[in-house]
Design a protein around this motif. Structure first.
Motif, PDB file in Angstrom:
ATOM      1  N   ASN A 235       4.052   5.287  -5.896  1.00 44.59           N
ATOM      2  CA  ASN A 235       4.222   5.007  -7.322  1.00 44.59           C
ATOM      3  C   ASN A 235       2.868   4.845  -7.995  1.00 44.59           C
ATOM      4  O   ASN A 235       2.635   3.894  -8.730  1.00 44.59           O
ATOM      5  CB  ASN A 235       5.055   3.734  -7.519  1.00 44.59           C
ATOM      6  N   GLY A 236       1.965   5.773  -7.744  1.00 46.74           N
ATOM      7  CA  GLY A 236       0.592   5.672  -8.235  1.00 46.74           C
ATOM      8  C   GLY A 236       0.479   5.539  -9.737  1.00 46.74           C
ATOM      9  O   GLY A 236      -0.349   4.780 -10.243  1.00 46.74           O
ATOM     10  N   GLN A 237       1.312   6.249 -10.480  1.00 46.36           N
ATOM     11  CA  GLN A 237       1.226   6.208 -11.935  1.00 46.36           C
ATOM     12  C   GLN A 237       1.511   4.800 -12.466  1.00 46.36           C
ATOM     13  O   GLN A 237       0.843   4.330 -13.380  1.00 46.36           O
ATOM     14  CB  GLN A 237       2.212   7.211 -12.558  1.00 46.36           C
ATOM     15  N   GLU A 238       2.476   4.117 -11.881  1.00 46.69           N
ATOM     16  CA  GLU A 238       2.787   2.747 -12.295  1.00 46.69           C
ATOM     17  C   GLU A 238       1.621   1.814 -11.993  1.00 46.69           C
ATOM     18  O   GLU A 238       1.309   0.924 -12.788  1.00 46.69           O
ATOM     19  CB  GLU A 238       4.032   2.231 -11.578  1.00 46.69           C
TER      20      GLU A 238
ATOM     21  N   ALA B  81       0.838  -1.204   0.000  1.00 43.73           N
ATOM     22  CA  ALA B  81       0.000   0.000   0.000  1.00 43.73           C
ATOM     23  C   ALA B  81       0.874   1.256   0.000  1.00 43.73           C
ATOM     24  O   ALA B  81       0.574   2.236  -0.711  1.00 43.73           O
ATOM     25  CB  ALA B  81      -0.927  -0.004   1.206  1.00 43.73           C
ATOM     26  N   LEU B  82       1.950   1.236   0.762  1.00 43.16           N
ATOM     27  CA  LEU B  82       2.872   2.377   0.800  1.00 43.16           C
ATOM     28  C   LEU B  82       3.547   2.567  -0.552  1.00 43.16           C
ATOM     29  O   LEU B  82       3.678   3.681  -1.049  1.00 43.16           O
ATOM     30  CB  LEU B  82       3.912   2.150   1.903  1.00 43.16           C
TER      31      LEU B  82
END
Length: 123
Positions: free
Chosen positions: A107-110, A101-102
């Motif tokens: 790295n939200g875009q990935e 989750a961290l």
């Protein structure tokens, strides 16, 4: 057969398999004594490291890296259990799901790209 040059040989590490018996590489910590003929180890007290503590330690200007007055750090990871019919909150260690989750938050875009590719694969 390939043979490394002299400058390269200086960089290559020597292992115990490359030399004859009796070679001990060690850990670069230095010896504190010697082995006697009967196999026991004799400590040479001239070689033992000693650390000198300043006499007036209270007035000493240098400080330690970590203060002793710091309160223990509380974990942000908790779990709820029930004890004697009452809910109790306990601290717990970082788990794999917490790490993922961290990582996803950093790295939200990935994550979005991976979900998009998986979605296209299902269609």
């Amino acid at each position: 057969m390939f043979k490394p040059s002299q400058p390269m040989m200086a960089r290559l590490r020597l292992t115990t398999k490359q030399v004859n018996g009796g070679y001990y590489k060690g850990t670069r910590t230095g010896s504190m004594g010697y082995f006697a003929k009967n196999g026991s180890y004799v400590i040479d007290w001239k070689k033992v490291r000693t650390y000198v503590v300043p006499e007036d330690l209270d007035a000493f200007k240098l400080t330690p890296f970590v203060t002793k007055r710091m309160a223990p750090t509380q974990s942000k990871y908790t779990k709820e259990i029930e004890k004697d019919g009452l809910p109790v909150t306990l601290e717990r260690a970082l788990e794999g799901k917490d790490y993922l989750a961290l990582w996803a938050s950093d790295n939200g875009q990935e994550v979005f790209e991976k979900e998009r590719i998986e979605e296209e694969g299902r269609q």
